[in-house]
Design a protein around this motif. Structure first.
Motif, short mmCIF file in Angstrom:
data_model
loop_
_atom_site.label_atom_id
_atom_site.label_comp_id
_atom_site.label_asym_id
_atom_site.label_seq_id
_atom_site.Cartn_x
_atom_site.Cartn_y
_atom_site.Cartn_z
N VAL A 1 -3.95 1.22 1.34
CA VAL A 1 -4.59 1.04 2.46
C VAL A 1 -3.81 1.70 3.61
O VAL A 1 -2.70 1.30 3.86
CB VAL A 1 -4.67 -0.56 2.95
CG1 VAL A 1 -5.24 -0.56 4.26
CG2 VAL A 1 -5.39 -1.19 1.96
N ALA B 1 -9.14 2.08 3.00
CA ALA B 1 -8.76 1.60 1.53
C ALA B 1 -9.20 2.41 0.54
O ALA B 1 -10.34 2.57 0.54
CB ALA B 1 -8.94 0.15 1.51
N THR C 1 -6.27 -6.89 3.66
CA THR C 1 -5.73 -6.94 2.23
C THR C 1 -5.73 -8.67 1.93
O THR C 1 -6.23 -9.02 0.80
CB THR C 1 -4.32 -6.63 2.19
OG1 THR C 1 -4.39 -5.28 2.48
CG2 THR C 1 -3.83 -6.89 0.81
N LEU D 1 -6.68 -9.06 -2.65
CA LEU D 1 -6.31 -7.87 -3.42
C LEU D 1 -4.92 -8.00 -3.99
O LEU D 1 -3.88 -8.70 -3.24
CB LEU D 1 -6.47 -6.72 -2.83
CG LEU D 1 -7.86 -6.32 -2.30
CD1 LEU D 1 -7.97 -5.08 -1.69
CD2 LEU D 1 -8.89 -6.13 -3.72
N VAL E 1 -1.30 -4.09 -3.40
CA VAL E 1 -1.66 -3.15 -2.44
C VAL E 1 -0.31 -2.57 -1.64
O VAL E 1 0.49 -3.27 -1.46
CB VAL E 1 -2.51 -4.03 -1.30
CG1 VAL E 1 -2.86 -3.27 -0.08
CG2 VAL E 1 -3.77 -4.32 -2.05
N VAL F 1 0.30 -0.95 1.60
CA VAL F 1 0.06 -0.53 2.86
C VAL F 1 0.96 0.58 3.47
O VAL F 1 2.10 0.43 3.63
CB VAL F 1 -0.09 -1.85 4.03
CG1 VAL F 1 -0.45 -1.59 5.30
CG2 VAL F 1 -1.15 -2.79 3.42
N VAL G 1 2.16 -7.15 -2.54
CA VAL G 1 1.73 -6.33 -1.36
C VAL G 1 2.98 -5.80 -0.70
O VAL G 1 3.95 -6.24 -0.64
CB VAL G 1 0.74 -7.06 -0.25
CG1 VAL G 1 0.68 -6.28 0.86
CG2 VAL G 1 -0.34 -7.55 -0.99
#
Length: 170
Positions: free
Chosen positions: A17, A36, A72, A77, A80, A82, A122
């Protein structure tokens, strides 16, 4: 991967993302956008928001990162990454430094969301501006349209060409 020059897709079963922001002094607006994409570089979703007011570039970029982390979380999710092109913001979010300013409040919100996503694997990373060009384009473009969410199939042809061009260096 830290500070990459070109956008790279994530590993299989992961999502990237990208987030960026823009300020428009002449119209007293600012905008931020997230893009994304999956491990093939295909668009999952892009979100852009434009608001009235004047804020520093750092503040607006922090709003974009907060939006990316919130997105997110809403999508629930796993795995991920970012990415933003603001190294200072990444460093501040990853530090334990606190501030009572409005920017400090945004940073705390980002930390809280990121901490809540810890078990979803994440992470927040810095990338160079060129590697973030799709989110950059969308942040600049979105003040011409109302807040918008794009999904594969309803992407403006010009935005689609920017998406495709970002994959050339892969």
């Amino acid at each position: 991967e830290y500070g990459r020059e070109h956008w790279q897709p994530p590993k299989e079963n992961r999502v990237k993302v990208n987030s960026d922001a823009a300020t428009f002094q002449d119209s007293n607006n600012y905008s931020f956008a997230i893009v994304a994409r999956d491990h093939n570089g295909k668009l999952i979703e892009a979100v852009s928001k434009c608001r009235a007011g004047i804020h520093s570039p750092e503040m607006v970029k922090a709003m974009g990162v907060r939006e990316a982390l919130s997105w997110t979380k809403r999508k629930q999710l796993q795995g991920v990454i970012v990415e933003t092109d603001c190294l200072q913001l990444v460093q501040v979010i990853q530090s334990s430094h606190s501030s009572l300013s409005y920017l400090g409040t945004l940073v705390e919100e980002c930390r809280t969301i990121l901490a809540g996503l810890k078990y979803q694997n994440v992470e927040l990373r810095f990338i160079k501006r060129f590697a973030n060009k799709v989110a950059h384009y969308l942040a600049r473009y979105c003040c011409l349209v109302a807040d918008r969410t794009w999904r594969i199939g309803d992407v403006h042809p010009e935005f689609n060409s920017v998406l495709l061009l970002s994959l050339i260096h892969i």
